[in-house]
Design a protein around this motif. Structure first.
Motif, short mmCIF file in Angstrom:
data_model
loop_
_atom_site.label_atom_id
_atom_site.label_comp_id
_atom_site.label_asym_id
_atom_site.label_seq_id
_atom_site.Cartn_x
_atom_site.Cartn_y
_atom_site.Cartn_z
N GLU A 45 -63.87 -84.79 -59.38
CA GLU A 45 -63.58 -85.71 -58.27
C GLU A 45 -62.12 -86.13 -58.29
OE1 GLU A 45 -63.93 -88.45 -55.06
OE2 GLU A 45 -64.88 -86.56 -55.65
N THR A 46 -61.54 -86.29 -59.48
CA THR A 46 -60.11 -86.60 -59.59
C THR A 46 -59.27 -85.48 -58.98
OG1 THR A 46 -60.47 -87.89 -61.61
CG2 THR A 46 -58.23 -87.13 -61.19
N ALA A 47 -59.65 -84.23 -59.26
CA ALA A 47 -58.94 -83.09 -58.68
C ALA A 47 -59.08 -83.07 -57.17
CB ALA A 47 -59.47 -81.79 -59.29
N ARG A 48 -60.27 -83.42 -56.66
CA ARG A 48 -60.48 -83.45 -55.19
C ARG A 48 -59.61 -84.51 -54.54
NH1 ARG A 48 -62.83 -85.84 -51.08
NH2 ARG A 48 -63.22 -87.66 -52.38
N THR B 24 -55.99 -83.49 -54.47
CA THR B 24 -55.75 -82.51 -53.41
C THR B 24 -55.64 -83.19 -52.06
OG1 THR B 24 -57.02 -80.85 -54.67
CG2 THR B 24 -56.64 -80.40 -52.33
N ALA B 25 -56.51 -84.17 -51.81
CA ALA B 25 -56.45 -84.92 -50.56
C ALA B 25 -55.12 -85.68 -50.45
CB ALA B 25 -57.63 -85.88 -50.48
N ARG B 26 -54.67 -86.27 -51.55
CA ARG B 26 -53.40 -87.01 -51.55
C ARG B 26 -52.23 -86.06 -51.29
NH1 ARG B 26 -54.05 -89.24 -56.02
NH2 ARG B 26 -54.74 -91.29 -55.31
N LYS B 27 -52.29 -84.89 -51.91
CA LYS B 27 -51.21 -83.91 -51.76
C LYS B 27 -51.04 -83.47 -50.32
CE LYS B 27 -49.83 -79.33 -53.46
NZ LYS B 27 -50.20 -78.19 -54.35
N HIS B 28 -52.16 -83.42 -49.58
CA HIS B 28 -52.11 -82.94 -48.18
C HIS B 28 -52.15 -84.09 -47.18
CE1 HIS B 28 -53.28 -79.23 -50.28
NE2 HIS B 28 -52.76 -78.59 -49.25
N GLY B 29 -51.93 -85.32 -47.65
CA GLY B 29 -51.83 -86.47 -46.74
C GLY B 29 -53.14 -86.82 -46.04
N ALA C 88 -61.61 -85.53 -42.43
CA ALA C 88 -60.90 -84.26 -42.57
C ALA C 88 -61.44 -83.49 -43.77
CB ALA C 88 -59.41 -84.51 -42.75
N VAL C 89 -61.40 -82.16 -43.67
CA VAL C 89 -61.86 -81.30 -44.75
C VAL C 89 -60.75 -81.15 -45.78
CG1 VAL C 89 -62.66 -78.99 -45.38
CG2 VAL C 89 -63.46 -80.06 -43.25
N VAL C 90 -61.04 -81.50 -47.01
CA VAL C 90 -60.07 -81.37 -48.10
C VAL C 90 -59.97 -79.88 -48.45
CG1 VAL C 90 -59.53 -81.97 -50.48
CG2 VAL C 90 -60.61 -83.66 -48.97
N PRO C 91 -58.75 -79.32 -48.48
CA PRO C 91 -58.60 -77.88 -48.78
C PRO C 91 -58.87 -77.55 -50.25
CG PRO C 91 -56.45 -78.92 -48.55
CD PRO C 91 -57.45 -79.96 -48.17
N LEU D 210 -64.44 -91.69 -48.79
CA LEU D 210 -64.65 -91.16 -50.14
C LEU D 210 -63.34 -90.89 -50.86
CD1 LEU D 210 -67.46 -90.72 -51.37
CD2 LEU D 210 -67.10 -88.27 -51.13
N ASN D 211 -62.25 -90.68 -50.09
CA ASN D 211 -60.96 -90.41 -50.72
C ASN D 211 -60.40 -91.64 -51.42
OD1 ASN D 211 -61.04 -87.77 -49.69
ND2 ASN D 211 -60.03 -88.39 -47.78
N ARG D 212 -60.84 -92.81 -51.01
CA ARG D 212 -60.39 -94.05 -51.65
C ARG D 212 -61.56 -94.83 -52.27
NH1 ARG D 212 -55.16 -95.07 -50.85
NH2 ARG D 212 -54.07 -94.14 -49.08
N ALA D 213 -62.66 -94.14 -52.53
CA ALA D 213 -63.87 -94.81 -53.03
C ALA D 213 -63.91 -94.92 -54.55
CB ALA D 213 -65.11 -94.06 -52.54
#
Length: 581
Positions: free
Chosen positions: A426-429, A432-437, A444-447, A525-528
């Protein structure tokens, strides 16, 4: 002379033919020809349960508009109630209705609940839809309560242990039974969840209702083939008698008047309902306050008839001890089931934010990843049986490689490891979301490929192979024979209470984090901070594992008298009840 002989001969022939017909009728019942119908019923029930539970959080959040944390709590509560009700269902089956009638009634209730659920997502007006939907969920929970504790035991009842051929068939039955459960669940997760996500919820729930209708019809077709056991009465009565008898004699010493005489049922069983018959249990030194229930005092000695509320047999007392010993194990496995609850909730929500494409036109439903658990189990069980057990047997010398409690403990460790790994993924996910803004764009779909979640699903399955199967074996083996339906229900209830504990942990975490500004487990979920939540579960699992190891260090397995034990029993009893002058 001839006329006097002829009727006798005819009568003997008639008696022989009648016996033969009776034998044929008797052999016609039970066996695989009966058990196969029950297996289909259980496959349909597992198909329906996982087809609903696997994607339930998606319906609650996407269609009913519930926040993620609230939806997770509702899923956990429903699963919890569904796993608690079997305690009541087992009691009703063993005491009043019998297993066949309980399965029949509960299957009908389950079918009605699924029909109501299908209606709630289709023809019911929107303003009433949520109320009807939750009503249908708990109708299903009632049906689950009668079905779960009875169906496996009823299927096993179809094989006569006194018949060598059927006894051998019974051994293979459990393998096919487990395969049927995993198959039903896996097919539901792949097929039904695809229908729910890509066709309609009405179509998905309609398929589940149809499968239950077919299973109920098959169960009724086999009605003339079944061997049915009559209800034996409440097993709790015999347990209560031990506590009452011990309380009445709490002032009586085991060395009463220098005799130390205890009551033992010489028939190799205990008096009263729900007690073991056919063997004697060895007397143990745990819970010695209960031993007073079998001491013969003056009132018992002068009484012409035995009062079961004043005097209990050794077997009866030891059976109560068997149940009491399992209670700490039950408590020590609750955290494991709290971790499993993530499978139907946050694991699925994680997958819904990630790349799920296979080819240009197909998207894997996020809940379909739960099928990986079933497929892993299908591989892991033979590997455990054929590879792990022989290797462990060479090291330990134990017939099963490791003890039941060791098997459960390994699963608890795997569960803790699972939460550590899930937190890292989940940390890696999130990174990745932070890296792509995408931190503030929850839809949005996290790459990042959804297959990164594979390790946590595989570890969940491996934990199940050790702990869940170990619990099944422990609660079957260590329970008194006629309380095994209750034992099955008690094992199932661990899953239910574990779900409630998970709900409580979510609530506590949200209350504590809300006081410090950043609420965990929010809708985005990106900030959960889901990774932190997983690590909290890992920490609690580690503490729980330490407590479990402490509990099991003093566990005493069930001991049955053999001939050698019997020969030395009198000397052992004298030493145990030594008169102190």
């Amino acid at each position: 002379m001839d006329s006097s002989v002829t009727p006798v001969t005819m009568d003997n022939d008639h008696h022989h033919n009648s016996s033969k017909v009776s034998s044929q009728k008797k052999s016609y019942k039970g066996g695989w020809s009966a058990a196969i119908f029950v297996i289909f019923v259980e496959m349909a029930e597992r198909f329906a349960f996982y087809g609903l539970a696997g994607n339930l959080i998606q319906y609650l959040t996407n269609n009913l508009g519930e926040p993620v944390a609230t939806a997770a709590k509702n899923v956990n509560t429903w699963i919890g109630v569904s796993a608690i009700f079997p305690l009541l269902g087992a009691f009703v089956a063993d005491s009043y209705l019998g297993r066949f009638k309980t399965i029949l009634a509960s299957s009908f209730i389950y079918f009605l609940g699924m029909v109501l659920l299908s209606l709630s997502v289709s023809v019911i007006p929107m303003h009433s839809r949520k109320a009807v939907f939750f009503t249908a969920l708990y109708v299903l929970a009632i049906g689950e309560g009668g079905h779960k504790p009875c169906v496996q035991t009823f299927a096993a009842d179809q094989f006569d242990e006194n018949n060598p051929k059927e006894k051998a068939a019974k051994s293979s039955f459990f393998n096919w039974w487990y395969l049927g459960i995993v198959t039903g669940a896996s097919v539901a997760i792949v097929v039904v969840i695809y229908l729910q996500d890509n066709v309609s919820w009405t179509a998905g729930f309609g398929v589940l209702a149809g499968s239950l209708a077919v299973a109920l019809a098959l169960f009724l077709i086999g009605i003339k083939r079944y061997r049915s056991q009559k209800p034996t009465g409440s097993p709790f009565t015999a347990m209560a008698q031990v506590f009452v008898a011990a309380a009445k004699k709490w002032r009586v010493s085991e060395t009463h008047r220098g005799r130390g005489i205890c009551y033992e049922d010489e028939r190799g069983g205990s008096h009263g309902h729900g007690q073991t018959k056919g063997y004697n249990l060895v007397r143990t030194k745990q819970f010695r306050f209960l031993d007073k229930a079998m001491i013969i005092d003056n009132e018992d000695a002068m009484s012409k008839t035995k009062n079961p509320w004043r005097l209990c047999s050794l077997n009866q007392v030891e059976e109560v001890k068997l149940v009491l010993r399992l209670i700490p194990i039950w408590l020590g496995c609750l955290m494991f089931c709290a971790v499993i609850a993530q499978l139907h909730t946050f694991f699925t929500k994680q997958g819904s934010t990630m790349m799920r494409s296979i080819g240009p036109n197909f998207q894997v439903p996020p809940a379909a990843l739960q099928s990986l658990v079933g497929f892993t189990i299908l591989i892991a069980v033979p590997v455990y049986d054929r590879v792990f057990v022989p290797m462990a047997r060479k090291i330990t010398g134990h017939p099963s490689g490791i003890t039941m409690l060791q098997r459960i403990g390994i699963g608890l460790f795997v569960s803790m490891l699972n939460m550590v790994v899930a937190g890292l993924i989940e940390t890696a996910r999130v990174n990745t979301a932070r890296k792509h803004g995408l931190m503030d764009n929850p839809k949005a779909v996290v790459p990042m490929s959804v297959w990164w979640l594979l390790p946590q699903y595989v570890l969940t399955a491996i934990g199940d192979v050790f702990t869940i199967v170990g619990l099944q074996e422990l609660f079957y083996d260590q329970m008194p024979e006629e309380m095994r339906s209750i034992g099955a229900a008690a094992y199932i209830s661990i899953v239910g209470v574990g779900s409630f504990i998970n709900t409580a942990i979510i609530s506590v975490v949200q209350v504590i984090t809300s006081r410090h500004g950043s609420v965990w487990l929010g809708d985005n979920l990106n900030r959960a901070h889901l990774n932190y939540f997983y690590w909290v579960l890992a920490g609690l699992s580690g503490i729980n594992l330490c407590v479990y190891m402490w509990i099991t260090s003093g566990f005493v397995y069930k001991k049955v008298e053999n001939d050698e034990t019997r020969e030395g029993k009198e000397l052992e009893m004298e030493g145990y009840l030594e008169v102190k002058v």
